[in-house]
Design a protein around this motif. Structure first.
Motif, PDB file in Angstrom:
ATOM      1  N   ALA A   1     -10.497  12.251  10.257  1.00 29.83           N
ATOM      2  CA  ALA A   1      -9.682  13.393  10.680  1.00 29.83           C
ATOM      3  C   ALA A   1      -9.482  13.448  12.189  1.00 29.83           C
ATOM      4  O   ALA A   1      -8.897  14.408  12.691  1.00 29.83           O
ATOM      5  N   ASN A   2      -9.942  12.449  12.903  1.00 27.96           N
ATOM      6  CA  ASN A   2      -9.865  12.444  14.366  1.00 27.96           C
ATOM      7  C   ASN A   2      -8.578  11.751  14.822  1.00 27.96           C
ATOM      8  O   ASN A   2      -8.415  10.540  14.623  1.00 27.96           O
ATOM      9  N   PRO A   3      -7.655  12.486  15.447  1.00 25.79           N
ATOM     10  CA  PRO A   3      -6.413  11.840  15.899  1.00 25.79           C
ATOM     11  C   PRO A   3      -6.638  10.687  16.869  1.00 25.79           C
ATOM     12  O   PRO A   3      -5.786   9.791  16.963  1.00 25.79           O
ATOM     13  N   LEU A   4      -7.757  10.680  17.595  1.00 23.16           N
ATOM     14  CA  LEU A   4      -7.986   9.609  18.570  1.00 23.16           C
ATOM     15  C   LEU A   4      -7.975   8.239  17.912  1.00 23.16           C
ATOM     16  O   LEU A   4      -7.525   7.260  18.517  1.00 23.16           O
ATOM     17  N   PHE A   5      -8.453   8.166  16.678  1.00 22.26           N
ATOM     18  CA  PHE A   5      -8.542   6.883  15.993  1.00 22.26           C
ATOM     19  C   PHE A   5      -7.206   6.445  15.405  1.00 22.26           C
ATOM     20  O   PHE A   5      -7.117   5.360  14.817  1.00 22.26           O
ATOM     21  N   ARG A   6      -6.187   7.255  15.575  1.00 21.08           N
ATOM     22  CA  ARG A   6      -4.853   6.923  15.074  1.00 21.08           C
ATOM     23  C   ARG A   6      -3.864   6.648  16.212  1.00 21.08           C
ATOM     24  O   ARG A   6      -2.687   6.407  15.960  1.00 21.08           O
TER      25      ARG A   6
ATOM     26  N   LEU B   1      -8.039  13.476  24.268  1.00 19.54           N
ATOM     27  CA  LEU B   1      -6.759  12.999  23.741  1.00 19.54           C
ATOM     28  C   LEU B   1      -5.936  12.329  24.823  1.00 19.54           C
ATOM     29  O   LEU B   1      -5.388  11.237  24.623  1.00 19.54           O
ATOM     30  N   PHE B   2      -5.853  12.967  25.976  1.00 22.52           N
ATOM     31  CA  PHE B   2      -5.064  12.395  27.066  1.00 22.52           C
ATOM     32  C   PHE B   2      -5.604  11.027  27.463  1.00 22.52           C
ATOM     33  O   PHE B   2      -4.835  10.080  27.692  1.00 22.52           O
ATOM     34  N   GLU B   3      -6.905  10.892  27.539  1.00 22.22           N
ATOM     35  CA  GLU B   3      -7.497   9.604  27.919  1.00 22.22           C
ATOM     36  C   GLU B   3      -7.189   8.528  26.878  1.00 22.22           C
ATOM     37  O   GLU B   3      -6.929   7.367  27.232  1.00 22.22           O
TER      38      GLU B   3
END
Length: 326
Positions: A230-235, A262-264
């Motif tokens: 569910a973590n957007p970072l991994f997408r 997220l920005f990073e």
């Protein structure tokens, strides 16, 4: 996980929605001669699941007069901590400004965490986008120019839509939760205690009854694989659409560090992104309703638009138009 009684959950959703839905101005004042948008309500993009619920509905707001050419579409989803199925209710705040500035607006609802667990909400928004693309000719918008905007859990849904191959061209994220396991360590001093008191929890976001645990169907500390899914970072990939992030320094529900993460990630993947940090702003949609204190702006590489003092609707519209031309 044992879910809380429905009455307690609905009360939690209502309290969270109250926090999120302060009355907002819809941009600059309009003249008395300005006509309201044309509205198509409660369009079903999928069957109701379960019956009698509302997380399968969307509303469309079209400019008062038909345009000569199809307009871009802004898809809007409001947050509720995933506890409500009425996310389309955020769209009326934005529709007056955006429909008078050359956009069609869609308010989209997805199912609540009581009605389906993750990834059901992502399935819902993907189904809504497919329906919108298939029906673009009926509602005067260009399916090649679609963007998504959401606040809080609606911002999370917008990011997941943007990062899962739906073809949307831009994402606007207002203070979305990103990495559930890193929320509590970055909460401002005293915020977890207030969060626990307000929502009758015992362990802040890590509680078995927290919004994030309810979404996943497990206490987040016990199911790291589901948290990662569910973590957007991994997408985030280099092909992700441009993202505008807006977050206040005084957010007591979703810590500012979530947007920094997220920005990073976007910067590391060379995705065009603009990050507005708004001093003194909390977890509130007013953050984009009218100008306030000068914001801090960061870009990944060259920004799509010039820096603005504050991320108003006008700034968002300019960002979306720039993203559509890439």
């Amino acid at each position: 996980m044992i879910n809380p009684p429905l009455s307690r959950s609905l009360a939690l959703a209502a309290l969270l929605a109250t926090t999120l839905t302060a009355v907002v101005a819809a941009g600059p004042p309009t003249s008395a001669a300005t006509l309201p948008p044309r509205v198509f309500r409660d369009l079903a993009y999928a069957p109701a699941q379960p019956a009698g619920t509302y997380g399968h509905l969307l509303d469309l707001y079209l400019p008062a007069q038909p345009a000569a050419t199809p307009q871009p579409l802004l898809i809007v989803m409001g947050g509720s901590g995933w506890f409500a199925d009425d996310g389309k209710g955020y769209a009326p705040a934005l529709a007056p400004y955006f429909t008078t500035h050359g956009f069609v607006v869609a308010g989209v609802s997805t199912r609540s965490s009581h009605q389906t667990k993750f990834p059901g909400q992502v399935d819902d928004v993907r189904a809504a986008i497919r329906w919108l693309r298939d029906n673009a000719h009926r509602f005067e918008f260009d399916p090649r120019r679609m963007a998504v905007l959401g606040d809080s859990s609606g911002g999370w849904t917008a990011l997941m839509a943007g990062f899962t191959g739906t073809g949307v061209r831009a994402v606007v994220d207002l203070y979305a939760p990103i990495d559930f396991l890193r929320m509590d360590p970055h909460m401002p001093p005293g915020a977890c205690a207030s969060f626990n008191r307000a929502f009758h929890l015992d362990a802040c976001h890590s509680s078995a009854r927290s919004p994030e645990s309810a979404l996943l169907g497990c206490p987040i500390q016990t199911c790291p694989d589901r948290v990662a899914a569910a973590n957007p970072l991994f997408r985030v990939t280099p092909s992700a659409p441009p993202v505008m992030i807006i977050h206040g320094t005084e957010d007591g529900l979703v810590p500012l560090e979530q947007s920094r993460l997220l920005f990073e990630a976007l910067a590391a993947a060379s995705v065009p992104a603009t990050f507005y940090t708004v001093p003194g702003a909390g977890h509130n949609r007013n953050i984009v309703a009218r100008p306030g204190p000068r914001a801090t702006v960061r870009h990944t590489g060259t920004g799509l638009t010039p820096d603005a003092a504050y991320p108003t609707y006008t700034v968002i519209a300019a960002f979306l138009r720039a993203a559509f031309t890439r």
